[in-house]
Design a protein around this motif. Sequence first.
Motif, PDB file in Angstrom:
ATOM      1  N   UNK A   1      -3.412  -6.526   3.079  1.00 17.67           N
ATOM      2  CA  UNK A   1      -3.740  -5.244   2.653  1.00 17.67           C
ATOM      3  C   UNK A   1      -3.720  -4.288   3.836  1.00 17.67           C
ATOM      4  N   UNK A   2      -4.563  -4.778   4.711  1.00 21.78           N
ATOM      5  CA  UNK A   2      -4.817  -3.856   6.119  1.00 21.78           C
ATOM      6  C   UNK A   2      -3.440  -3.789   6.737  1.00 21.78           C
ATOM      7  N   UNK A   3      -2.580  -4.870   6.688  1.00 21.00           N
ATOM      8  CA  UNK A   3      -1.281  -4.504   7.393  1.00 21.00           C
ATOM      9  C   UNK A   3      -0.356  -3.602   6.628  1.00 21.00           C
ATOM     10  N   UNK A   4      -0.568  -3.433   5.196  1.00 20.85           N
ATOM     11  CA  UNK A   4       0.350  -2.631   4.757  1.00 20.85           C
ATOM     12  C   UNK A   4      -0.078  -1.173   5.023  1.00 20.85           C
ATOM     13  N   UNK A   5      -1.234  -0.899   5.271  1.00 25.86           N
ATOM     14  CA  UNK A   5      -1.745   0.274   5.697  1.00 25.86           C
ATOM     15  C   UNK A   5      -1.074   0.753   6.962  1.00 25.86           C
ATOM     16  N   UNK A   6      -0.830  -0.469   7.726  1.00 27.04           N
ATOM     17  CA  UNK A   6      -0.178  -0.256   9.112  1.00 27.04           C
ATOM     18  C   UNK A   6       1.238  -0.190   8.891  1.00 27.04           C
ATOM     19  N   UNK A   7       2.079  -0.332   7.835  1.00 26.57           N
ATOM     20  CA  UNK A   7       3.333  -0.461   7.757  1.00 26.57           C
ATOM     21  C   UNK A   7       3.944  -1.672   8.464  1.00 26.57           C
ATOM     22  N   UNK A   8       3.005  -2.850   8.190  1.00 26.12           N
ATOM     23  CA  UNK A   8       3.555  -4.138   8.823  1.00 26.12           C
ATOM     24  C   UNK A   8       4.645  -4.838   8.092  1.00 26.12           C
ATOM     25  N   UNK A   9       5.815  -5.160   8.934  1.00 21.68           N
ATOM     26  CA  UNK A   9       6.974  -5.659   8.267  1.00 21.68           C
ATOM     27  C   UNK A   9       7.023  -7.169   8.567  1.00 21.68           C
ATOM     28  N   UNK A  10       6.607  -7.824   9.655  1.00 26.28           N
ATOM     29  CA  UNK A  10       6.892  -9.223  10.075  1.00 26.28           C
ATOM     30  C   UNK A  10       5.451  -9.769  10.549  1.00 26.28           C
ATOM     31  N   UNK A  11       5.214 -10.927  10.085  1.00 25.62           N
ATOM     32  CA  UNK A  11       4.155 -11.474  10.741  1.00 25.62           C
ATOM     33  C   UNK A  11       4.486 -13.145  11.068  1.00 25.62           C
ATOM     34  N   UNK A  12       3.957 -13.543  12.292  1.00 26.60           N
ATOM     35  CA  UNK A  12       4.531 -14.799  12.800  1.00 26.60           C
ATOM     36  C   UNK A  12       3.052 -15.473  13.078  1.00 26.60           C
ATOM     37  N   UNK A  13       3.163 -16.820  13.038  1.00 28.48           N
ATOM     38  CA  UNK A  13       1.999 -17.765  13.280  1.00 28.48           C
ATOM     39  C   UNK A  13       2.585 -19.186  13.593  1.00 28.48           C
ATOM     40  N   UNK A  14       1.524 -20.015  13.979  1.00 26.11           N
ATOM     41  CA  UNK A  14       1.795 -21.378  14.035  1.00 26.11           C
ATOM     42  C   UNK A  14       0.684 -22.349  13.510  1.00 26.11           C
ATOM     43  N   UNK A  15       1.256 -23.299  13.175  1.00 24.13           N
ATOM     44  CA  UNK A  15       0.212 -24.305  12.560  1.00 24.13           C
ATOM     45  C   UNK A  15       0.520 -25.779  12.691  1.00 24.13           C
ATOM     46  N   UNK A  16      -0.144 -26.600  12.748  1.00 24.18           N
ATOM     47  CA  UNK A  16       0.000 -27.974  13.125  1.00 24.18           C
ATOM     48  C   UNK A  16       0.680 -28.493  11.696  1.00 24.18           C
TER      49      UNK A  16
END
Length: 164
Positions: free
Chosen positions: A103-118
Amino acid sequence: MIRRITQADCGAIAALEARLFATALDQPRLMALQTSPVFCGFADLVPDRNKPQSALADDLASYLGGYLLATIIDDEAEILSIGITPERQSQGVGKQLLQHFFEHGASRNMARVVLEVAEDNLPALGLYRDFGFAEFGRRNGYYKHGNQKIDAIMMKWCRVEAFP
């Protein structure tokens, strides 16, 4: 209650990081992250039932149930860490933190997210897949659990654009 993290949260977050992860962020690094204009972080605060009702609005009457740390640069974000206290795991806290982050990212026009996980963190993998994350790479032996090396799964999420 989920809210933006503050400098006052860094000690509790660092303690939970150390409890959960071998590659934990310490308090000085967390405090330094707070000063970065691209940083965003959210804490899940749980009311302390031992405190009087009138004090529940005060953060001192709550304890940290979980957190999400990320950076957002232009329309790209990277989730640095998500941690949930063992007592609160499998209760939807991670889902609520991710929803709040999106929701926060939508207000910032977030288009991509990356992460890493075990790769052995099956609950987190399931949560990320439920949010539309997909694997795009691996870092072999990236994490250490005791003497065992665990691969990091690199995942990404992209906003789906509507086509005319």
